[in-house]
Design an enzyme around this catalytic site. Structure first.
Site, PDB file in Angstrom:
ATOM      1  N   LYS A 205       4.419  -3.865 -27.087  1.00 46.10           N
ATOM      2  CA  LYS A 205       3.596  -4.286 -26.018  1.00 46.10           C
ATOM      3  C   LYS A 205       2.897  -5.636 -26.135  1.00 46.10           C
ATOM      4  O   LYS A 205       2.984  -6.425 -25.656  1.00 46.10           O
ATOM      5  CB  LYS A 205       2.458  -3.369 -25.678  1.00 46.10           C
ATOM      6  CG  LYS A 205       2.969  -1.905 -25.356  1.00 46.10           C
ATOM      7  CD  LYS A 205       1.552  -1.110 -24.809  1.00 46.10           C
ATOM      8  CE  LYS A 205       2.217   0.340 -24.570  1.00 46.10           C
ATOM      9  NZ  LYS A 205       1.258   1.085 -24.435  1.00 46.10           N
TER      10      LYS A 205
ATOM     11  N   HIS B  60      34.056  15.643 -26.641  1.00 45.69           N
ATOM     12  CA  HIS B  60      35.165  14.609 -26.352  1.00 45.69           C
ATOM     13  C   HIS B  60      34.630  13.073 -26.558  1.00 45.69           C
ATOM     14  O   HIS B  60      35.483  11.959 -26.261  1.00 45.69           O
ATOM     15  CB  HIS B  60      35.559  14.528 -24.915  1.00 45.69           C
ATOM     16  CG  HIS B  60      36.358  16.089 -24.759  1.00 45.69           C
ATOM     17  ND1 HIS B  60      37.727  16.484 -24.860  1.00 45.69           N
ATOM     18  CD2 HIS B  60      35.632  17.436 -24.536  1.00 45.69           C
ATOM     19  CE1 HIS B  60      37.799  17.477 -24.634  1.00 45.69           C
ATOM     20  NE2 HIS B  60      36.602  18.353 -24.498  1.00 45.69           N
TER      21      HIS B  60
ATOM     22  N   GLU C 284       7.993  10.802 -31.216  1.00 43.21           N
ATOM     23  CA  GLU C 284       6.593  10.318 -31.253  1.00 43.21           C
ATOM     24  C   GLU C 284       5.848  10.803 -32.081  1.00 43.21           C
ATOM     25  O   GLU C 284       4.662  10.365 -32.611  1.00 43.21           O
ATOM     26  CB  GLU C 284       6.134  10.038 -29.750  1.00 43.21           C
ATOM     27  CG  GLU C 284       6.259   8.643 -29.082  1.00 43.21           C
ATOM     28  CD  GLU C 284       5.702   8.517 -27.681  1.00 43.21           C
ATOM     29  OE1 GLU C 284       5.772   7.504 -27.226  1.00 43.21           O
ATOM     30  OE2 GLU C 284       4.671   9.066 -27.557  1.00 43.21           O
TER      31      GLU C 284
HETATM   32  O1  PA5 Z   1       3.068  10.475 -25.552  1.00 42.74           O
HETATM   33  C1  PA5 Z   1       2.114   9.504 -25.153  1.00 42.74           C
HETATM   34  O2  PA5 Z   1       1.108   9.565 -25.184  1.00 42.74           O
HETATM   35  C2  PA5 Z   1       2.987   8.225 -24.493  1.00 42.74           C
HETATM   36  O3  PA5 Z   1       4.306   8.685 -24.560  1.00 42.74           O
HETATM   37  C3  PA5 Z   1       2.513   8.202 -23.048  1.00 42.74           C
HETATM   38  O4  PA5 Z   1       2.886   9.235 -22.406  1.00 42.74           O
HETATM   39  C4  PA5 Z   1       3.193   7.046 -22.221  1.00 42.74           C
HETATM   40  O5  PA5 Z   1       2.964   5.678 -23.203  1.00 42.74           O
HETATM   41  C5  PA5 Z   1       2.362   6.799 -21.170  1.00 42.74           C
HETATM   42  O6  PA5 Z   1       1.086   6.444 -21.093  1.00 42.74           O
HETATM   43  P1  PA5 Z   1       0.290   6.460 -19.897  1.00 42.74           P
HETATM   44  O7  PA5 Z   1       0.221   7.968 -19.281  1.00 42.74           O
HETATM   45  O8  PA5 Z   1      -1.086   6.265 -20.317  1.00 42.74           O
HETATM   46  O9  PA5 Z   1       0.491   5.480 -19.125  1.00 42.74           O
END
Ligand code: PA5
Length: 447
Positions: A422, A308, A287
């Site tokens: 989303k 393996h 990310e």
């Molecule tokens: O790194 C990030 O910001 C995302 O992966 C969030 O952790 C994930 O989308 C969860 O978001 P939230 O804590 O707002 O539900």
């Protein structure tokens, strides 16, 4: 302290190139440390280890004691992405591999929900909740993420039906934004105890906030030791130097990516307890770096099992990858291989040797074979698996991620691409406000 050894890349890169990329990584280090880079409003994670107040840890202890007094033996931790992977990683790493089969050792079992939308998984999670004395930690920084919100609705209804509204409220802790989001509003309305995810800490950098600390403490692990290890890393990694492990790691992975087409980095573990370290790391790096048409694809294998399965591809498939091997210097346990009179398996040559010695030789043999096969090797080393070393490792990978992403020239702290699925999902689910998108997407799929 965490070590980074790049000798396994020496036959692939030129010294002068590594020097040039070390300069680039040092510039990335400067951007991170100056607080002037893109996404600089999300640097709160940098000083969490040294600045977490004892009062916060005491508040976490208070929840643990309160739920122990109620006999709680199951905690459902609800969250997705950065709101679950750090805690899952720590609990997997620090737990006995057969904790569940061996039965309770005092602390409740912590299980995770809200990280998928599988009806079967959720239904089976509720089968477990019904069998046990259950409490829940719901974690969402935004307070609006669909997956945890759906599961929380189900768990909340169950707790209220089973224990009554008042008692249910005492069995729910919410970890969310200080001011905004549906979870914050609900918590205020229902009187849940809450912890805050600081505004300046993004989800994937939040393992050392209550997001990680509360579930890890509830599972019975030493969060003070975890923070102490992270604090040691915070101090060591803040020193600008070409031998700083975060700089070395950032320099080598950017060099391999940019000059040698190594677009895939495989985290390699030789201890199954670290399977979720790789999952946490994949989110952190995927990310943070995968944007603007750039980024190394983070993958993982768990050896020796995957020697393996994926071993063939890594040895001889498309040469797009390098490996980052987690080297653990010392095993916490000792098992010595015995002698067998018949020796039908012809393993008497191993008699008297520790199993971990065989693991180490498998690791070394694989390292050499993969170098011969064209796969550069980076080694990240820790002393052993415990809370302190894990804290160091968490902080190391976070800090190195910031340095590395700035070296690559991307903002480490945003994730604009996560929104795309989303929008489609909401349109397909006919969420109010998505009428136009719903119409457009239906026309698209009908073609
Ligand atoms: O790194 C990030 O910001 C995302 O992966 C969030 O952790 C994930 O989308 C969860 O978001 P939230 O804590 O707002 O539900």
């Amino acid at each position: 302290m965490v070590t980074v050894d790049v000798k396994g890349c020496a036959s692939f890169v030129k010294d002068a190139q590594f020097k040039a990329y070390t300069e680039k990584a040092l510039a990335g280090f400067d951007v991170l440390q100056s607080g002037q880079g893109a996404g600089n409003d999300f640097l709160g994670w940098k000083h969490l280890p040294s600045e977490t107040p004892e009062s916060l840890l005491n508040d976490i202890d208070a929840i643990r004691k309160d739920w122990a007094s109620k006999g709680v033996d199951l905690v459902v931790a609800i969250g997705i992405g950065g709101s679950y992977l750090g805690a899952k990683c720590a609990i997997e790493a620090l737990s006995h591999s057969f904790a569940r089969e061996l039965g309770s050792k005092g602390a409740p079992e912590v299980v995770f929900g809200g990280n998928n939308l599988s009806e079967e998984y959720i239904s089976e999670l509720m089968d477990l909740a019904r069998e046990r004395n259950t409490a829940c930690v719901v974690i969402s920084k935004s307070g609006t993420t669909t997956e945890p919100a759906v599961v929380f609705r189900i768990v909340k209804q169950y707790l209220e039906e089973t224990y009554g509204k008042k008692e249910a409220a005492s069995r729910i802790v919410a970890i969310t934004d200080a001011k905004k989001g549906a979870l914050k509003t609900l918590s205020t309305q229902e009187g849940y105890r809450t912890f805050i995810v600081p505004d300046n800490v993004g989800g994937r950098f939040s393992v050392l906030t209550p997001v990680g600390l509360l579930p890890i403490a509830l599972a019975g692990f030493d969060i003070r030791a975890l923070l102490a290890g992270a604090a040691e890393a915070e101090k060591a990694l803040s020193v600008k130097s070409e031998t700083n492990p975060a700089v070395v790691y950032a320099a080598m992975r950017n060099l391999l990516y940019s000059e040698y087409g190594k677009k895939v980095e495989i985290m390699v573990n030789y201890n199954p307890k670290f399977q979720y370290l790789a999952e946490w790391w994949k989110q952190l790096y995927g990310e943070s770096e995968g944007k603007d048409g750039k980024g190394i694809f983070p993958a993982s294998v768990n050896n020796t099992a995957d020697l393996h399965s994926m071993g063939q591809f890594i040895q001889e498939g498309d040469r797009v990858m390098f490996e980052t091997v987690i080297n653990i210097a010392k095993s916490n346990r000792s098992v010595v291989i015995g002698t067998d009179e018949q020796n039908l398996d012809q393993l008497n040559f191993l008699a008297g040797k520790h199993v971990e010695h065989c693991n180490a030789m498998a690791q070394l043999g694989t390292r050499l074979a993969h170098i011969d096969g064209g796969v550069p090797q980076i080694e990240v080393g820790i002393e052993k698996i415990d809370a302190r070393n894990l804290g160091e490792l968490f902080y190391f990978f976070e800090f190195a991620c910031g340095v590395s992403a700035y070296t690559l020239g991307v903002n480490p702290f945003n994730q604009p691409g996560v929104e795309a699925y989303k929008k489609n999902m909401f349109a397909l689910l006919d969420k109010p406000g998505y009428e136009e998108q719903s119409k457009a997407i239906r026309e698209r799929i009908a073609k």
